[in-house]
Design a protein around this motif. Sequence first.
Motif, mmCIF file in Angstrom:
data_model
loop_
_atom_site.group_PDB
_atom_site.id
_atom_site.type_symbol
_atom_site.label_atom_id
_atom_site.label_comp_id
_atom_site.label_asym_id
_atom_site.label_seq_id
_atom_site.Cartn_x
_atom_site.Cartn_y
_atom_site.Cartn_z
ATOM 1 N N CYS A 1 13.786 18.622 37.439
ATOM 2 C CA CYS A 1 14.749 19.400 36.649
ATOM 3 C C CYS A 1 14.639 19.038 35.177
ATOM 4 O O CYS A 1 14.634 17.858 34.822
ATOM 5 C CB CYS A 1 16.177 19.138 37.131
ATOM 6 S SG CYS A 1 17.421 20.119 36.261
ATOM 7 N N VAL A 2 14.530 20.057 34.330
ATOM 8 C CA VAL A 2 14.513 19.866 32.880
ATOM 9 C C VAL A 2 15.675 20.653 32.290
ATOM 10 O O VAL A 2 15.813 21.860 32.541
ATOM 11 C CB VAL A 2 13.179 20.361 32.257
ATOM 12 C CG1 VAL A 2 13.156 20.068 30.758
ATOM 13 C CG2 VAL A 2 11.985 19.701 32.956
ATOM 14 N N LEU A 3 16.519 19.959 31.523
ATOM 15 C CA LEU A 3 17.707 20.578 30.920
ATOM 16 C C LEU A 3 17.595 20.619 29.407
ATOM 17 O O LEU A 3 17.023 19.706 28.791
ATOM 18 C CB LEU A 3 18.978 19.766 31.245
ATOM 19 C CG LEU A 3 19.609 19.818 32.630
ATOM 20 C CD1 LEU A 3 20.908 19.029 32.592
ATOM 21 C CD2 LEU A 3 19.858 21.238 33.065
ATOM 22 N N ASN A 4 18.182 21.658 28.797
ATOM 23 C CA ASN A 4 18.304 21.678 27.334
ATOM 24 C C ASN A 4 19.712 21.248 26.940
ATOM 25 O O ASN A 4 20.551 20.939 27.785
ATOM 26 C CB ASN A 4 17.944 23.052 26.758
ATOM 27 C CG ASN A 4 18.920 24.156 27.184
ATOM 28 O OD1 ASN A 4 20.020 23.896 27.698
ATOM 29 N ND2 ASN A 4 18.523 25.406 26.985
ATOM 30 N N ILE B 1 15.851 24.657 32.093
ATOM 31 C CA ILE B 1 14.752 25.388 31.465
ATOM 32 C C ILE B 1 13.463 25.286 32.280
ATOM 33 O O ILE B 1 12.507 25.998 32.025
ATOM 34 C CB ILE B 1 14.509 24.937 30.011
ATOM 35 C CG1 ILE B 1 14.227 23.440 29.934
ATOM 36 C CG2 ILE B 1 15.708 25.310 29.145
ATOM 37 C CD1 ILE B 1 13.864 22.962 28.527
ATOM 38 N N TYR B 2 13.438 24.378 33.247
ATOM 39 C CA TYR B 2 12.343 24.316 34.209
ATOM 40 C C TYR B 2 12.856 23.586 35.441
ATOM 41 O O TYR B 2 13.614 22.616 35.335
ATOM 42 C CB TYR B 2 11.117 23.576 33.668
ATOM 43 C CG TYR B 2 10.064 23.388 34.731
ATOM 44 C CD1 TYR B 2 9.214 24.429 35.083
ATOM 45 C CD2 TYR B 2 9.962 22.182 35.427
ATOM 46 C CE1 TYR B 2 8.272 24.272 36.095
ATOM 47 C CE2 TYR B 2 9.026 22.027 36.440
ATOM 48 C CZ TYR B 2 8.187 23.074 36.769
ATOM 49 O OH TYR B 2 7.275 22.933 37.783
ATOM 50 N N SER B 3 12.467 24.060 36.597
ATOM 51 C CA SER B 3 12.859 23.348 37.813
ATOM 52 C C SER B 3 11.823 23.556 38.901
ATOM 53 O O SER B 3 11.063 24.532 38.891
ATOM 54 C CB SER B 3 14.230 23.819 38.312
ATOM 55 O OG SER B 3 14.177 25.155 38.777
ATOM 56 N N LYS B 4 11.806 22.649 39.840
ATOM 57 C CA LYS B 4 10.986 22.758 41.038
ATOM 58 C C LYS B 4 11.791 22.154 42.175
ATOM 59 O O LYS B 4 12.323 21.046 42.053
ATOM 60 C CB LYS B 4 9.665 22.014 40.860
ATOM 61 C CG LYS B 4 8.643 22.351 41.935
ATOM 62 C CD LYS B 4 7.226 22.191 41.394
ATOM 63 C CE LYS B 4 6.235 22.873 42.328
ATOM 64 N NZ LYS B 4 4.888 22.950 41.754
ATOM 65 N N GLY B 5 11.917 22.874 43.267
ATOM 66 C CA GLY B 5 12.748 22.401 44.352
ATOM 67 C C GLY B 5 14.221 22.662 44.074
ATOM 68 O O GLY B 5 14.588 23.305 43.089
#
Length: 332
Positions: free
Chosen positions: A25-28, A34-38
């Motif tokens: 998980c990538v957060l702004n 702004i990006y996730s997997k799973g």
Amino acid sequence: MSKSTIIAEEYRGGSLENEHNGIICVLNEQKEVIYSKGDVEHTPVFYRSAMKPIQAIPVFDTGIERKYNLATDEMALFCASQRGESYHQKSLKSLIEKLDLSEESLICNESYPLNESPKIDYICKGHEKRKLLHNCAGKHLGFLAYSRELGYSIADYGEFNHPIQERIREEIEVLSEYPKEKMNAGKDGCGVPVYGIPLRNMALSYLKFVKPEMINDKKKEKVLKRISDTMQAYPEIIASHDFICTVLLEDENIIAKGGAQGVYCLALKEEKISIALKVQSGTELLWPLVVAEILKKINYKNKQTIDNLYKLRSTKILSDAGEVVGETKIIL
């Protein structure tokens, strides 16, 4: 598990040998993914030692640094997963002496140094295992110091209902914005409570280390900044040299800490972006490659940090003699 959750493939002789699933998980700074997997919204993940900067909040909030004239490297141990290098041993001995705490009060198990070289040296000199050399000893000394300063019992500091552990759970709730009654609760390897929350909330808790004003608590903002500054002042204390935490913390723009079983968290100061990931196989070997690829994906400006991560772990798989026999592919 779905192909969409595979984050790494390892090939030997051109044939697929291993697959690693994961959650990312990538957060702004707007708390947007702004990006996730799973599944980053629901699947609980235990912080493990990535929780240490949060677990250090209470002791950093006591004023013991001034009271006991603690040096910055000693304060860094409260956030550390130390690995028994000579500089760790020196700082640990100094810290416990200054705090005037008994090593026997630590509930973590006796241990040898984790890193191979200091472990061999330590054993060859005839030394016995000791609690002070446990990977989490610094964290535990912080728990003891906090409990003593506030007049709490030190005998049961590792229990869920002890004031220090209840305080930590509240700190996680504030930083992660995840209700404490919904958190998964367990005991960490060192014997104290550890909590599991969705990865999005874990990333959010790290975002607040680089954007503490989100908490709207001036005193807490100062504590978070001091923890961040302390970790960056002594990167090698947080884990050890030739380790991903050191590479990332040497970048003045990054706060980072890993945990057991494949959990890693970091946040970027200028960009106000945070990242949390979990390699489902539990391996830590993929951390440098996965983090490097995520930083490339978000076009991180400090290419030297990315290069340094690849120096820790190459995408090439080598034989014991150094021959290239395969490769690791990161899939984002």
